[in-house]
Design an enzyme around this catalytic site. Structure first.
Site, PDB file in Angstrom:
ATOM      1  N   ASP A 148       0.840  -1.192   0.000  1.00 21.11           N
ATOM      2  CA  ASP A 148       0.000   0.000   0.000  1.00 21.11           C
ATOM      3  C   ASP A 148       0.885   1.254   0.000  1.00 21.11           C
ATOM      4  O   ASP A 148       1.750   1.401   0.870  1.00 21.11           O
ATOM      5  CB  ASP A 148      -0.888  -0.043   1.251  1.00 21.11           C
ATOM      6  CG  ASP A 148      -1.961   1.030   1.248  1.00 21.11           C
ATOM      7  OD1 ASP A 148      -2.363   1.467   0.158  1.00 21.11           O
ATOM      8  OD2 ASP A 148      -2.403   1.415   2.346  1.00 21.11           O
ATOM      9  N   HIS A 149       0.686   2.129  -0.956  1.00 25.11           N
ATOM     10  CA  HIS A 149       1.440   3.392  -1.057  1.00 25.11           C
ATOM     11  C   HIS A 149       2.951   3.192  -1.097  1.00 25.11           C
ATOM     12  O   HIS A 149       3.687   3.811  -0.319  1.00 25.11           O
ATOM     13  CB  HIS A 149       1.070   4.350   0.087  1.00 25.11           C
ATOM     14  CG  HIS A 149      -0.303   4.905  -0.031  1.00 25.11           C
ATOM     15  ND1 HIS A 149      -0.622   5.922  -0.896  1.00 25.11           N
ATOM     16  CD2 HIS A 149      -1.456   4.542   0.568  1.00 25.11           C
ATOM     17  CE1 HIS A 149      -1.921   6.172  -0.804  1.00 25.11           C
ATOM     18  NE2 HIS A 149      -2.457   5.351   0.058  1.00 25.11           N
ATOM     19  N   GLU A 165      -1.563   5.756  -8.865  1.00 15.26           N
ATOM     20  CA  GLU A 165      -2.501   6.751  -8.322  1.00 15.26           C
ATOM     21  C   GLU A 165      -2.385   8.035  -9.117  1.00 15.26           C
ATOM     22  O   GLU A 165      -1.302   8.562  -9.307  1.00 15.26           O
ATOM     23  CB  GLU A 165      -2.233   7.021  -6.838  1.00 15.26           C
ATOM     24  CG  GLU A 165      -3.162   8.097  -6.246  1.00 15.26           C
ATOM     25  CD  GLU A 165      -3.088   8.177  -4.719  1.00 15.26           C
ATOM     26  OE1 GLU A 165      -3.005   7.128  -4.052  1.00 15.26           O
ATOM     27  OE2 GLU A 165      -3.105   9.308  -4.182  1.00 15.26           O
ATOM     28  N   HIS A 225      -7.560  10.108   3.564  1.00 12.45           N
ATOM     29  CA  HIS A 225      -7.124   9.129   4.564  1.00 12.45           C
ATOM     30  C   HIS A 225      -7.370   9.656   5.982  1.00 12.45           C
ATOM     31  O   HIS A 225      -7.083  10.809   6.257  1.00 12.45           O
ATOM     32  CB  HIS A 225      -5.629   8.836   4.408  1.00 12.45           C
ATOM     33  CG  HIS A 225      -5.258   8.244   3.086  1.00 12.45           C
ATOM     34  ND1 HIS A 225      -4.697   8.982   2.069  1.00 12.45           N
ATOM     35  CD2 HIS A 225      -5.382   6.983   2.608  1.00 12.45           C
ATOM     36  CE1 HIS A 225      -4.472   8.187   1.029  1.00 12.45           C
ATOM     37  NE2 HIS A 225      -4.889   6.979   1.317  1.00 12.45           N
ATOM     38  N   GLY A 241     -11.485   4.534   2.459  1.00 11.71           N
ATOM     39  CA  GLY A 241     -12.824   3.950   2.549  1.00 11.71           C
ATOM     40  C   GLY A 241     -13.437   4.037   3.942  1.00 11.71           C
ATOM     41  O   GLY A 241     -14.662   4.014   4.085  1.00 11.71           O
TER      42      GLY A 241
HETATM   43 ZN   LIG Z   1      -4.361   5.146   0.585  1.00  8.38          ZN
END
Ligand SMILES: [Zn+2]
Length: 275
Positions: free
Chosen positions: A81-82, A133, A174, A204
């Site tokens: 992630d990221h 992204e 976030h 989310g």
């Molecule tokens: Zn993120």
């Protein structure tokens, strides 16, 4: 069963649902997500934040994730992630990630394309798909949100980088929202039509249910939950009686809390019984 990010999202794309991606931080969060996926017969993505790959934790938690994937009867992916750069990507590959996110979204478009294309080329050598992204998804503490992802730029980004999934900025951030976000559903649909690939919603946690479902209807195929995995775990930890000393017994309730949180999101995104 262990599958790639591309495989898990391809089925979601065909059948019109989204796969929840839960951030794992320790064995207990892995257990909670795994139990939810098993019970709901759902595909699921375990992901670890880039920072965790930088320290000693990855060498212990990544094998737990891989073992959970092996034990699951349903498809499961392990995702970075990221990813902050090529070193982070390499570490994730070394620990067995089956998907990688490279986040160069804070850079100008041309540089974002170049950095992402480099990661795609590298990962393609070992068959690992990449999430990019476009449109920088910031934090809920930012004063202003960045410019939302544009459909035409997204089409160019996907074509020139070769990414398998695209994270977009359409109203989420976030962290903990002060006010419920309002997602630009039409924009999601336009980006989906322009790119044709699975779209990813970051931030989310705290997005109202009906908006998450509308975003899935428009083309979101992966929804990231980090903050609320932590909160479900921590709220439970602070509620457990201090009379329980043995840590495995102490952790039963926090694991259950993560499981219940994951189950709720699996059902909300339409991923139940898709395994
Ligand atoms: Zn993120």
């Amino acid at each position: 069963m262990k599958v790639t990010l591309q495989a898990i999202l391809a089925q979601a794309d065909q059948q019109g649902y989204a796969v929840p991606a839960f951030n794992a931080y320790n064995t207990e969060t892995v257990m909670g997500v795994m139990q939810a996926a098993q019970e709901a017969k759902a595909p699921v993505i375990f992901q670890m934040y880039s920072r965790l790959f930088d320290g000693p934790l990855a060498s212990l938690v990544a094998p737990a994730i891989l073992e959970a994937m092996q034990q699951l009867d349903t498809p499961a992916a392990f995702h970075l992630d990221h990813g902050a750069g090529i070193p982070a990507v390499l570490r994730a590959l070394r620990y067995g990630a089956t998907g990688v996110m490279i986040d160069a979204s804070a850079l100008p478009l041309e540089e974002n394309i170049a950095a992402t294309a480099q990661a795609v080329e590298l990962c393609s050598a070992c068959g690992v798909p990449v999430e990019g992204e476009l449109g920088h998804v910031g934090t809920t503490k930012d004063n202003v949100m960045g410019e939302y992802t544009k459909a035409d730029e997204a089409a160019r980004f996907v074509k020139e980088t070769g990414v398998s999934a695209l994270a977009v900025l359409v109203g989420t951030a976030h962290g903990h929202y002060q006010q419920a976000p309002v997602l630009d559903i039409d924009r999601i649909a336009a980006i989906k039509a322009a790119t044709g690939i699975p779209l990813v919603l970051h931030g989310g946690s705290g997005v109202p249910d009906e908006q998450l479902q509308a975003s899935v209807g428009a083309g979101i195929r992966k929804v990231n939950f980090g903050t609320d995995v932590c909160c479900s775990f921590l709220d439970s930890v602070f509620g457990v009686s201090r009379e329980i000393i043995a840590l495995d017994l102490f952790m039963r309730e926090p694991v259950q809390a993560v499981k219940e949180f994951a189950l709720e999101k699996i059902r909300l995104l339409g991923a139940e019984n898709r395994g």
